[in-house]
Motif scaffolding. Structure first.
Motif, short mmCIF file in Angstrom:
data_model
loop_
_atom_site.label_atom_id
_atom_site.label_comp_id
_atom_site.label_asym_id
_atom_site.label_seq_id
_atom_site.Cartn_x
_atom_site.Cartn_y
_atom_site.Cartn_z
N MET A 1 29.54 23.69 182.99
CA MET A 1 29.75 22.66 181.97
C MET A 1 30.74 23.16 180.93
N SER A 2 31.72 22.34 180.59
CA SER A 2 32.73 22.74 179.62
C SER A 2 32.16 22.66 178.20
N SER A 3 32.74 23.46 177.31
CA SER A 3 32.34 23.48 175.91
C SER A 3 33.53 23.06 175.05
N HIS A 4 33.22 22.67 173.82
CA HIS A 4 34.28 22.25 172.91
C HIS A 4 34.06 22.89 171.55
N LEU A 5 35.10 23.53 171.03
CA LEU A 5 35.05 24.14 169.71
C LEU A 5 36.06 23.46 168.79
N THR A 6 35.63 23.15 167.59
CA THR A 6 36.50 22.58 166.57
C THR A 6 36.64 23.60 165.44
N PHE A 7 37.88 23.96 165.12
CA PHE A 7 38.14 24.92 164.06
C PHE A 7 38.76 24.22 162.86
N PHE A 8 38.24 24.52 161.68
CA PHE A 8 38.84 24.08 160.43
C PHE A 8 39.42 25.32 159.76
N VAL A 9 40.72 25.31 159.50
CA VAL A 9 41.38 26.46 158.87
C VAL A 9 42.19 25.99 157.68
N GLU A 10 42.49 26.92 156.78
CA GLU A 10 43.08 26.51 155.51
C GLU A 10 44.59 26.50 155.48
N GLU A 11 45.25 27.07 156.50
CA GLU A 11 46.71 27.09 156.45
C GLU A 11 47.30 27.18 157.85
N GLN A 12 48.60 26.87 157.93
CA GLN A 12 49.28 26.79 159.22
C GLN A 12 49.42 28.14 159.91
N SER A 13 49.51 29.21 159.14
CA SER A 13 49.65 30.52 159.78
C SER A 13 48.39 30.89 160.56
N MET A 14 47.22 30.53 160.05
CA MET A 14 45.99 30.79 160.80
C MET A 14 45.95 29.93 162.06
N GLU A 15 46.40 28.70 161.96
CA GLU A 15 46.45 27.85 163.16
C GLU A 15 47.37 28.47 164.21
N ALA A 16 48.55 28.92 163.80
CA ALA A 16 49.49 29.53 164.74
C ALA A 16 48.89 30.77 165.39
N PHE A 17 48.20 31.57 164.60
CA PHE A 17 47.56 32.78 165.12
C PHE A 17 46.48 32.42 166.14
N LEU A 18 45.61 31.48 165.80
CA LEU A 18 44.52 31.12 166.70
C LEU A 18 45.03 30.49 167.99
N ARG A 19 46.06 29.69 167.90
CA ARG A 19 46.60 29.08 169.12
C ARG A 19 47.15 30.13 170.07
N ALA A 20 47.60 31.25 169.52
CA ALA A 20 48.08 32.34 170.36
C ALA A 20 46.94 33.19 170.91
N VAL A 21 45.88 33.37 170.12
CA VAL A 21 44.82 34.31 170.48
C VAL A 21 43.68 33.67 171.27
N LEU A 22 43.28 32.47 170.90
CA LEU A 22 42.08 31.87 171.51
C LEU A 22 42.15 31.73 173.03
N PRO A 23 43.29 31.39 173.61
CA PRO A 23 43.32 31.30 175.08
C PRO A 23 42.96 32.61 175.78
N ARG A 24 43.16 33.74 175.10
CA ARG A 24 42.78 35.03 175.68
C ARG A 24 41.35 35.42 175.36
N LEU A 25 40.77 34.76 174.39
CA LEU A 25 39.40 35.07 173.97
C LEU A 25 38.38 34.16 174.66
N LEU A 26 38.76 32.92 174.90
CA LEU A 26 37.83 31.92 175.41
C LEU A 26 37.95 31.74 176.92
N PRO A 27 36.86 31.42 177.59
CA PRO A 27 36.93 31.08 179.02
C PRO A 27 37.76 29.81 179.23
N ASP A 28 38.27 29.64 180.42
CA ASP A 28 39.10 28.46 180.72
C ASP A 28 38.33 27.16 180.56
N SER A 29 37.01 27.22 180.67
CA SER A 29 36.20 26.00 180.59
C SER A 29 36.00 25.51 179.15
N VAL A 30 36.47 26.28 178.19
CA VAL A 30 36.27 25.92 176.78
C VAL A 30 37.53 25.25 176.23
#
Length: 206
Positions: A1-30
């Motif tokens: 079963m796939s999962s869904h995470l919603t992130f609230f961040v305060e600035e664009q630099s954190m968004e850019a960082f997470l978009r680069a890092v999360l695919p390596r941290l999370l399983p493909d099903s998330v």
């Protein structure tokens, strides 16, 4: 079963960082989405309405992660304020030992750049001229406890190495370091707490 995470961040630099890092941290099903605000105050002011809108339809396999910088705020007071907003919206906040939570608040100590210091190898891969000895210098050994501001410290080190003479572009920096950042390698305690709770969210929502 796939999962869904919603992130609230305060600035664009954190968004850019997470978009680069999360695919390596999370399983493909998330699956994940990131909502960015215009600073911490903007996030806190708009958060009640956003959470009230999500609460009635939040699926059992979904979790919300709210990520803000501590800056000069009291960490416990800030987290308490964020928790109260989530509770007032009708959502279950993560507590020690709980498994059925819907929202977790994580504080970056003191700001995103502390995470970069926690994985200095990633910084050096992105900017090879910076010194390899930085993590061994006393003022930088504790990435979450760098005096005078982690952003200012990083900017000085980058400029000393000949980068960003006209000023550091935070979003570009976040993207470049994020692409090389290894979650398992980062020594920042606040990042480790973030990583732990994200992985917990994935397991708990499946």
């Amino acid at each position: 079963m796939s999962s869904h995470l919603t992130f609230f961040v305060e600035e664009q630099s954190m968004e850019a960082f997470l978009r680069a890092v999360l695919p390596r941290l999370l399983p493909d099903s998330v699956h994940f989405e990131i909502f960015t605000f215009q600073g911490k105050r903007d996030l806190i002011e708009k958060l009640p309405k956003r959470l009230r809108g999500l609460a009635p339809t939040l699926a059992a396999n979904s979790r919300i992660v709210i990520l803000v910088d501590r800056d000069d705020d009291d960490c416990r007071q800030l987290k308490s304020e964020l928790n109260e907003i989530a509770v007032q919206a009708g959502l279950k906040v993560r507590n020690v030992g709980s498994t059925d939570w819907q929202v977790v608040n994580r504080i970056v100590i003191e700001e995103l750049e502390a995470w970069y210091f926690g994985d200095w190898d990633a910084v050096r891969e992105a900017f090879p001229r910076v010194s390899a000895n930085v993590p061994r210098q006393q003022q930088y050994r504790d990435s979450d406890g760098i005096a005078g501001g982690t952003w200012e410290a990083l900017e000085r080190l980058l400029k000393k190495a000949g980068y960003f003479a006209a000023g550091v572009a935070k979003i570009e920096l976040a993207r470049k370091i994020g692409q090389r950042f290894q979650p398992d390698r980062c020594k920042s305690p606040s990042f480790r707490c973030f990583r732990e709770v994200v992985l917990e969210a994935v397991v708990g929502s499946q």
